[in-house]
Design an enzyme around this catalytic site. Structure first.
Site, PDB file in Angstrom:
ATOM      1  N   PRO A 188     -10.829 -17.524 -55.762  1.00  0.00           N
ATOM      2  CA  PRO A 188     -12.031 -18.330 -55.497  1.00  0.00           C
ATOM      3  C   PRO A 188     -11.643 -19.653 -54.844  1.00  0.00           C
ATOM      4  CG  PRO A 188     -11.487 -18.320 -57.843  1.00  0.00           C
ATOM      5  CD  PRO A 188     -10.589 -17.319 -57.189  1.00  0.00           C
TER       6      PRO A 188
ATOM      7  N   ILE B 136     -12.161 -23.184 -55.127  1.00  0.00           N
ATOM      8  CA  ILE B 136     -12.713 -24.050 -56.183  1.00  0.00           C
ATOM      9  C   ILE B 136     -13.501 -25.211 -55.577  1.00  0.00           C
ATOM     10  CG2 ILE B 136     -12.077 -25.513 -58.147  1.00  0.00           C
ATOM     11  CD1 ILE B 136      -9.589 -23.614 -58.411  1.00  0.00           C
TER      12      ILE B 136
ATOM     13  N   ALA C 246      -5.553 -30.109 -56.125  1.00  0.00           N
ATOM     14  CA  ALA C 246      -4.632 -29.015 -56.490  1.00  0.00           C
ATOM     15  C   ALA C 246      -4.282 -28.178 -55.262  1.00  0.00           C
ATOM     16  CB  ALA C 246      -5.277 -28.124 -57.551  1.00  0.00           C
TER      17      ALA C 246
ATOM     18  N   ASN D 157       2.337 -22.130 -55.227  1.00  0.00           N
ATOM     19  CA  ASN D 157       2.406 -23.064 -54.104  1.00  0.00           C
ATOM     20  C   ASN D 157       3.345 -24.204 -54.460  1.00  0.00           C
ATOM     21  OD1 ASN D 157       0.499 -21.712 -52.665  1.00  0.00           O
ATOM     22  ND2 ASN D 157      -0.927 -23.405 -52.547  1.00  0.00           N
TER      23      ASN D 157
END
Ligand code: C5P
Length: 409
Positions: A306, A308, A274, A210
């Site tokens: 996942p 987070i 993030a 990303n």
């Protein structure tokens, strides 16, 4: 680990109490401090440079006129890079040099050249401590804002009894911790911050990732540490330095980031800044995938990574008291951010409208703080200022909540 990441310059001057400085050094390191040491010529009559170097795990600085020391780490850098200068033991002689602004050796020159806070733990014979000259020097130093630790009273190494014993190392460590906690509204709190992108391997040399510079997440980690919180920053691959005063853990993939986050729990605060890759390649190749005219481009099967933020917010036993997520939206900002609050189970969302302006990699950010109760638009500001303001909001949150708990409890 109350001194995690703190840089302390420990100056050990001459006196029998110098042997206690070794224990002090050990205890400072145990609390997570990074300690550099200057050992004066007097100090080295009592303890060896080797023991100081072994315990600090760095070279010991001893000589103002050492060409090697001066080119590697000059006395000016030595004096400016520390968060705190601690003189222990502080001899009557070094105290006098400080009071008069003398620059006779590395210790006194460093102290004179410094703009950092200084704490001293005097140690000397009781008559020397009582001497009018020492009394005046101490008064001068106190007026200049230098903080005294001790000395305490008791039997001295020389057999006399009175005031002049250096404070015990554990009391000095307590005073140092207290120094770092003063004006630190988040002292005693722990925070976990994620930052940067994640890289999901396609093969050993290629990845899916990303766009994220990590600037906002890193600035938040730093701001929380400045406010006194112990911070673990879990960062994907970025090109910016680790923030000061923060424990930084580097990871590559979303799965590694999740595992590092789980290991960092329990924490009072979690901030997920993030830009985690939503998908990863199901079977990443173990060897570099070959390309060629006759070879078809590989087909990638992506699987979900996942979430987070959601994992942290729904942790059955270790959910932080305050969980904050980010949302980069291109339209219907408020509506989408509110939906995200619900979906992720977090308490606050910091939302920015990435459609309107290019915020990726920029220095500035324009955000909204969305809670379950209200929405605030914040003026466009540097990422550092946004981080600091977020630190203030977090402080207010804990002040109000702890106040409420006291009222009802
Ligand atoms: O779902 P979306 O990516 O829009 O949500 C953004 C928020 O969720 C950010 O706070 C981001 O750090 C977090 N997130 C995460 N793990 C993911 C995806 C997003 O922690 N796999």
């Amino acid at each position: 680990m109350m001194l995690r990441g703190k840089k302390i310059l420990l100056i050990i001057s001459g006196g029998i109490a110098a042997y206690k400085a070794l224990d002090l050094l050990r205890q400072l390191k145990k609390q997570g401090a990074q300690v550099r040491c200057i050992l004066t010529r007097g100090g080295s009559q009592f303890i060896t440079p080797m023991s100081v170097a072994s315990l600090s795990e760095r070279e010991v600085h001893m000589d103002l006129w050492s060409l090697k020391d001066e080119t590697e780490m000059g006395h000016i850098r030595l004096s400016r890079e520390a968060d705190l200068i601690l003189v222990a033991p502080a001899s009557a002689n070094l105290i006098a040099q400080m009071a008069y602004g003398l620059a006779e050796d590395l210790a006194s020159t460093t102290l004179l050249a410094s703009n950092r806070p200084v704490m001293i733990a005097p140690a000397m014979n009781p008559m020397m401590w009582e001497n009018a000259a020492t009394r005046e020097n101490i008064e001068t130093l106190e007026k200049r804002g230098i903080q005294m630790i001790g000395p305490s009273s008791g039997e001295m190494a020389c057999g006399e009894t009175g005031q002049g014993r250096m404070s015990e190392p554990e009391n000095i460590v307590k005073a140092v911790i207290h120094h770092f906690q003063a004006d630190k509204p988040l002292a005693g709190k722990t925070a976990l911050v994620t930052s940067g992108p994640t890289h999901e391997p396609i093969d050993p040399v290629r990845f899916i990732g990303n766009r994220s510079s990590g600037k906002q997440g890193h600035a938040i980690a730093r701001a929380l540490a400045d406010a006194g919180s112990a911070v673990t920053l879990i960062s994907g691959p970025v090109n910016i330095p680790d923030p000061e005063g923060v424990e930084t853990i580097q990871v590559q993939t979303a799965q590694e980031m999740l595992e590092a986050c789980q290991n960092a729990l329990p924490a009072d605060i979690a901030i997920c800044a993030a830009a985690v890759a939503d998908w990863r390649v199901e079977n990443a190749a173990r060897h570099k995938i070959k390309k060629g005219k006759d070879l078809a481009p590989p087909a990638l099967t992506l699987i979900q990574n996942p979430d987070i933020l959601r994992e942290i917010a729904s942790h059955p036993t270790k959910r932080p008291a305050l969980v904050i997520g980010f949302a980069a939206e291109t339209e219907n900002l408020e509506q989408n951010a509110r939906a995200k609050l619900q979906k992720k189970g977090c308490d606050w969302i910091i939302a920015n409208n990435v459609g309107m302006e290019d915020i990726f990699g920029a220095q500035e950010n324009h955000v909204y703080l969305i809670t379950h109760k209200n929405i605030q638009e914040w003026p466009k500001a540097s990422k550092e200022n946004i981080a600091r303001d977020l630190g203030l909001e977090i402080t207010n949150y804990f002040l109000n909540n702890e106040f409420e708990t006291r009222k009802t409890g």
